[in-house]
Motif scaffolding. Structure first.
Motif, PDB file in Angstrom:
ATOM      1  N   GLN A 156      -7.619 -21.731 -11.237  1.00 35.86           N
ATOM      2  CA  GLN A 156      -7.860 -21.616  -9.811  1.00 35.86           C
ATOM      3  C   GLN A 156      -7.485 -20.215  -9.352  1.00 35.86           C
ATOM      4  N   SER A 157      -8.388 -19.599  -8.610  1.00 32.02           N
ATOM      5  CA  SER A 157      -8.094 -18.321  -7.997  1.00 32.02           C
ATOM      6  C   SER A 157      -7.172 -18.562  -6.816  1.00 32.02           C
ATOM      7  N   ASN A 158      -6.203 -17.673  -6.610  1.00 33.61           N
ATOM      8  CA  ASN A 158      -5.264 -17.819  -5.509  1.00 33.61           C
ATOM      9  C   ASN A 158      -5.104 -16.486  -4.790  1.00 33.61           C
ATOM     10  N   SER A 159      -5.320 -16.485  -3.480  1.00 33.86           N
ATOM     11  CA  SER A 159      -5.290 -15.242  -2.708  1.00 33.86           C
ATOM     12  C   SER A 159      -3.909 -14.592  -2.679  1.00 33.86           C
ATOM     13  N   ARG A 160      -2.842 -15.377  -2.755  1.00 31.21           N
ATOM     14  CA  ARG A 160      -1.503 -14.772  -2.777  1.00 31.21           C
ATOM     15  C   ARG A 160      -1.262 -14.048  -4.095  1.00 31.21           C
ATOM     16  N   LEU A 161      -1.754 -14.609  -5.202  1.00 30.14           N
ATOM     17  CA  LEU A 161      -1.655 -13.906  -6.486  1.00 30.14           C
ATOM     18  C   LEU A 161      -2.595 -12.701  -6.504  1.00 30.14           C
ATOM     19  N   ASP A 162      -3.772 -12.834  -5.852  1.00 27.16           N
ATOM     20  CA  ASP A 162      -4.679 -11.683  -5.709  1.00 27.16           C
ATOM     21  C   ASP A 162      -3.940 -10.522  -5.045  1.00 27.16           C
ATOM     22  N   ALA A 163      -3.193 -10.817  -3.991  1.00 27.54           N
ATOM     23  CA  ALA A 163      -2.482  -9.769  -3.251  1.00 27.54           C
ATOM     24  C   ALA A 163      -1.432  -9.084  -4.131  1.00 27.54           C
ATOM     25  N   VAL A 164      -0.730  -9.854  -4.950  1.00 23.95           N
ATOM     26  CA  VAL A 164       0.266  -9.274  -5.864  1.00 23.95           C
ATOM     27  C   VAL A 164      -0.435  -8.369  -6.876  1.00 23.95           C
ATOM     28  N   ALA A 165      -1.542  -8.843  -7.442  1.00 23.53           N
ATOM     29  CA  ALA A 165      -2.289  -8.065  -8.428  1.00 23.53           C
ATOM     30  C   ALA A 165      -2.880  -6.803  -7.798  1.00 23.53           C
ATOM     31  N   GLN A 166      -3.446  -6.937  -6.612  1.00 25.07           N
ATOM     32  CA  GLN A 166      -4.046  -5.804  -5.912  1.00 25.07           C
ATOM     33  C   GLN A 166      -2.993  -4.741  -5.604  1.00 25.07           C
ATOM     34  N   SER A 167      -1.835  -5.178  -5.166  1.00 25.31           N
ATOM     35  CA  SER A 167      -0.749  -4.256  -4.834  1.00 25.31           C
ATOM     36  C   SER A 167      -0.302  -3.460  -6.063  1.00 25.31           C
ATOM     37  N   HIS A 168      -0.201  -4.135  -7.210  1.00 26.95           N
ATOM     38  CA  HIS A 168       0.219  -3.428  -8.430  1.00 26.95           C
ATOM     39  C   HIS A 168      -0.853  -2.424  -8.866  1.00 26.95           C
ATOM     40  N   SER A 169      -2.112  -2.807  -8.784  1.00 27.42           N
ATOM     41  CA  SER A 169      -3.190  -1.869  -9.130  1.00 27.42           C
ATOM     42  C   SER A 169      -3.159  -0.654  -8.205  1.00 27.42           C
ATOM     43  N   ALA A 170      -2.964  -0.876  -6.915  1.00 23.61           N
ATOM     44  CA  ALA A 170      -2.912   0.224  -5.943  1.00 23.61           C
ATOM     45  C   ALA A 170      -1.729   1.144  -6.221  1.00 23.61           C
ATOM     46  N   ASP A 171      -0.587   0.563  -6.559  1.00 24.15           N
ATOM     47  CA  ASP A 171       0.601   1.371  -6.844  1.00 24.15           C
ATOM     48  C   ASP A 171       0.396   2.211  -8.102  1.00 24.15           C
ATOM     49  N   MET A 172      -0.201   1.630  -9.142  1.00 22.27           N
ATOM     50  CA  MET A 172      -0.448   2.386 -10.371  1.00 22.27           C
ATOM     51  C   MET A 172      -1.375   3.561 -10.097  1.00 22.27           C
ATOM     52  N   LEU A 173      -2.437   3.340  -9.308  1.00 17.22           N
ATOM     53  CA  LEU A 173      -3.356   4.429  -8.967  1.00 17.22           C
ATOM     54  C   LEU A 173      -2.645   5.504  -8.143  1.00 17.22           C
ATOM     55  N   ALA A 174      -1.941   5.088  -7.110  1.00 17.31           N
ATOM     56  CA  ALA A 174      -1.301   6.033  -6.193  1.00 17.31           C
ATOM     57  C   ALA A 174      -0.272   6.914  -6.895  1.00 17.31           C
ATOM     58  N   GLN A 179       6.881 -11.098 -12.879  1.00 18.70           N
ATOM     59  CA  GLN A 179       7.634 -12.260 -12.376  1.00 18.70           C
ATOM     60  C   GLN A 179       8.385 -11.898 -11.094  1.00 18.70           C
ATOM     61  N   ALA A 180       9.036 -10.755 -11.074  1.00 16.57           N
ATOM     62  CA  ALA A 180       9.793 -10.333  -9.889  1.00 16.57           C
ATOM     63  C   ALA A 180       8.863 -10.025  -8.720  1.00 16.57           C
ATOM     64  N   ARG A 181       7.717  -9.392  -8.998  1.00 16.56           N
ATOM     65  CA  ARG A 181       6.770  -9.086  -7.919  1.00 16.56           C
ATOM     66  C   ARG A 181       6.208 -10.368  -7.303  1.00 16.56           C
ATOM     67  N   VAL A 182       5.945 -11.360  -8.137  1.00 19.54           N
ATOM     68  CA  VAL A 182       5.427 -12.640  -7.647  1.00 19.54           C
ATOM     69  C   VAL A 182       6.493 -13.331  -6.797  1.00 19.54           C
ATOM     70  N   ARG A 183       7.726 -13.352  -7.277  1.00 21.78           N
ATOM     71  CA  ARG A 183       8.809 -13.969  -6.496  1.00 21.78           C
ATOM     72  C   ARG A 183       9.025 -13.239  -5.177  1.00 21.78           C
TER      73      ARG A 183
END
Length: 163
Positions: free
Chosen positions: A64-82, A97-101
């Motif tokens: 199942q796709s989950n928008s809250r997990l999408d946001a965690v994943a998107q944030s990490h991708s954005a941080d790596m790029l930035a 695990q810590a980012r999800v919590r």
């Protein structure tokens, strides 16, 4: 040129293999939720259909796709790029695990795949499937939910176990 592309692909995948680490519940303050994360529309629609087809082809149920997990994943991708890095550990030394919590999501276990350099859903899925650790995460039958994030050619997928 083709050799340089393969070297780049291999370099982008090196060190990116994370196997899920179960969370040890050692205090009353952290209790994993037993309720499943709600299914939501995926951040990247094409990814959802291709990922579901891949799992179905391997005899597995779709996650199942989950928008809250999408946001965690998107944030990490954005941080790596930035900040010009590719790693499972963020600049604060925190892993998935810590980012999800930190996002208020409690699960019994988390897995993560990251990638850099792939320009399409097909390319990132193919890259992850050629790496044993990434492949293991993509095909793990215990996962129930996932979130996908992409910023330019930085990709993150976060997987969550049910409790």
């Amino acid at each position: 040129m083709r050799i340089l592309m393969m070297v780049g692909l291999c370099a982008s995948l090196m060190g990116c293999i994370v196997v899920p680490i179960p969370v040890t519940v050692s205090s009353e303050s952290f209790r994993p939720s037993e309720a499943p994360l709600p299914a939501t529309s995926p951040a990247i629609q094409k990814f959802d259909s291709q990922f579901a087809a891949l799992r179905r082809e391997k005899g597995l149920a779709p996650l199942q796709s989950n928008s809250r997990l999408d946001a965690v994943a998107q944030s990490h991708s954005a941080d790596m790029l930035a900040h010009g890095y590719i790693a499972h550990e963020d600049r604060n030394g925190q892993r998935a695990q810590a980012r999800v919590r930190r996002a208020g999501i409690t699960r019994c276990g988390i897995g993560e795949n990251i990638a850099k350099g792939q320009g399409s859903v097909e390319e990132v899925i193919a890259a992850w499937m050629t790496s044993s650790g990434h492949r293991r995460n993509m095909l793990k039958s215990d996962y129930a939910s996932y979130g996908i994030g992409r910023v330019e050619d930085y990709w993150t997928i976060v997987f969550a176990l049910s409790c």
